[in-house]
Design an enzyme around this catalytic site. Structure first.
Site, PDB file in Angstrom:
ATOM      1  N   CYS A  75      44.103   4.036 102.507  1.00  0.00           N
ATOM      2  CA  CYS A  75      43.198   3.063 103.136  1.00  0.00           C
ATOM      3  C   CYS A  75      42.543   3.744 104.330  1.00  0.00           C
ATOM      4  O   CYS A  75      43.225   4.069 105.298  1.00  0.00           O
ATOM      5  CB  CYS A  75      43.958   1.813 103.576  1.00  0.00           C
ATOM      6  SG  CYS A  75      42.906   0.589 104.397  1.00  0.00           S
ATOM      7  N   GLU A 217      37.020  -4.578  96.348  1.00  0.00           N
ATOM      8  CA  GLU A 217      38.219  -3.746  96.418  1.00  0.00           C
ATOM      9  C   GLU A 217      39.294  -4.167  95.409  1.00  0.00           C
ATOM     10  O   GLU A 217      39.516  -5.366  95.188  1.00  0.00           O
ATOM     11  CB  GLU A 217      38.837  -3.799  97.827  1.00  0.00           C
ATOM     12  CG  GLU A 217      38.054  -3.027  98.862  1.00  0.00           C
ATOM     13  CD  GLU A 217      38.898  -2.741 100.095  1.00  0.00           C
ATOM     14  OE1 GLU A 217      40.144  -2.668  99.989  1.00  0.00           O
ATOM     15  OE2 GLU A 217      38.300  -2.576 101.185  1.00  0.00           O
ATOM     16  N   CYS A 226      34.828  -0.747 103.462  1.00  0.00           N
ATOM     17  CA  CYS A 226      35.894  -0.027 102.751  1.00  0.00           C
ATOM     18  C   CYS A 226      35.754   1.450 103.108  1.00  0.00           C
ATOM     19  O   CYS A 226      34.752   2.078 102.750  1.00  0.00           O
ATOM     20  CB  CYS A 226      35.754  -0.243 101.235  1.00  0.00           C
ATOM     21  SG  CYS A 226      37.009   0.626 100.260  1.00  0.00           S
ATOM     22  N   GLY A 229      36.059   3.739 100.157  1.00  0.00           N
ATOM     23  CA  GLY A 229      34.870   3.450  99.335  1.00  0.00           C
ATOM     24  C   GLY A 229      33.634   4.134  99.892  1.00  0.00           C
ATOM     25  O   GLY A 229      32.796   4.636  99.140  1.00  0.00           O
TER      26      GLY A 229
HETATM   27  N1  LIG Z   1      41.862  -1.801  98.039  1.00  0.00           N
HETATM   28  C1  LIG Z   1      42.159  -0.360  98.142  1.00  0.00           C
HETATM   29  C2  LIG Z   1      43.060  -0.085  99.371  1.00  0.00           C
HETATM   30  C3  LIG Z   1      42.337  -0.331 100.695  1.00  0.00           C
HETATM   31  C4  LIG Z   1      41.126   0.548 100.849  1.00  0.00           C
HETATM   32  C5  LIG Z   1      40.116   0.158 101.935  1.00  0.00           C
HETATM   33  N2  LIG Z   1      40.386  -1.037 102.680  1.00  0.00           N
HETATM   34  C6  LIG Z   1      39.769   1.342 102.827  1.00  0.00           C
HETATM   35  O1  LIG Z   1      39.388   1.139 103.991  1.00  0.00           O
HETATM   36  O2  LIG Z   1      39.825   2.482 102.314  1.00  0.00           O
HETATM   37  C7  LIG Z   1      42.870   0.096  96.851  1.00  0.00           C
HETATM   38  O3  LIG Z   1      43.530  -0.736  96.198  1.00  0.00           O
HETATM   39  O4  LIG Z   1      42.768   1.285  96.545  1.00  0.00           O
END
Ligand SMILES: N[C@H](CCC[C@H](N)C(=O)O)C(=O)O
Length: 283
Positions: A75, A217, A226, A229
């Site tokens: 994350c 997500e 994200c 992302g």
């Molecule tokens: N939902 C993402 C985890 C959080 C990623 C996101 N909140 C970030 O800032 O990178 C997953 O299942 O891979």
């Protein structure tokens, strides 16, 4: 049990952060889910857990749970909040730390302007490692991006697949505001070609150093930003010849900055990390 926590966000991607060094933390997926629930709990996109390191050469272990209760590999926005938290709590006096996640080691650094920069490590681009099942879709050209066709209902979208430790499928759209995030997002997240599901990115190229981005997500739904992302979208855009590093990423919740020098090189993610309030909850 009573659980002390800190509520934080990075560009609107919000977190419950828990110190598991100075308190005993052992919750079930259902308990994580309840804590993250915006009606029956505190509410957050993810829960970040600070633990003592399990290996040499790192300062902390960093565990991440999505609001659906599932534990995940990485994350990016959370990494900035993690660094702010351990500094504010006196768990570290260093501006730069090394942190072990389920999928690798990342290195956040507190900047003098109040932002945080994270060395997120190098992206993983081989489809099978994302993981993405590209069977029947032809070969993969390591030298340039491959936009893979995905059948979503009665239409086909073309996605770049990138892992930042966690899986991402990024498509280019003309306008993020009108992009079908609510409908296509869940369909891409659960698409059978992603055996571990996937985060679905929708990227609008503003110019070669600026994109707008929305992400549906995995395990959390659309978030206001994200971090991984943003990393994945910029890597895909550079490999597709659409972008040049560094790239400003405008998310609905704020601005991030991504720098990447090319294949095999680490991606650097910079942005805000904000403490909102402290609390204690009975769980
Ligand atoms: N939902 C993402 C985890 C959080 C990623 C996101 N909140 C970030 O800032 O990178 C997953 O299942 O891979």
């Amino acid at each position: 049990m009573k659980l002390k926590f800190t509520k934080m966000h990075g560009a609107g991607n919000d977190f419950i952060v828990v110190d598991a060094i100075n308190q005993q933390v052992s919750l079930s997926p259902e308990q994580w889910r309840r804590l993250a629930d915006r009606r029956f709990g505190i509410g957050a996109d993810q829960i970040l857990v600070v633990e003592r390191p399990a290996t040499e050469g790192v300062d902390f272990r960093y565990r991440i749970f999505n609001s659906d209760g599932g534990e995940v590999e990485q994350c990016g926005n959370g990494a900035r909040a993690f660094a702010r938290f351990v500094s504010e709590k006196g768990l570290s006096s260093e501006r730069s730390i090394r942190v072990q996640t389920m999928q690798g080691i990342i290195a956040p650094r507190l900047e003098h302007d109040g932002s945080v920069t994270v060395d997120m490590g190098a992206p993983v681009l081989a489809p099978a490692a994302v993981p993405f099942d590209s069977s029947g879709l032809g070969g993969w050209d390591e030298g340039a991006d491959t936009a893979w066709p995905l059948d979503i209902g009665d239409k086909t979208v073309f996605v770049s697949v990138v892992s930042m430790g966690n899986p991402h499928a990024v498509q280019v759209v003309d306008d993020v505001d009108s992009a079908p995030v609510e409908s296509s997002g869940p369909a891409i997240e659960a698409h059978p070609r992603f055996p571990k599901r996937v985060n679905a990115g929708f990227m609008q190229v503003v110019d070669r150093h600026h994109i707008r981005l929305r992400v549906y997500e995995r395990g959390a739904g659309e978030t206001l930003a994200c971090g991984t992302g943003a990393c994945a979208a910029v890597v895909a855009g550079i490999r597709r010849g659409l972008l040049d590093s560094p790239v400003r990423v405008s998310a609905r919740g704020g601005e991030l900055s991504i720098a990447w020098a090319g294949d095999g090189q680490p991606v650097f993610l910079s942005g805000p990390a904000v403490t909102v309030f402290e609390g204690e909850v009975e769980i």
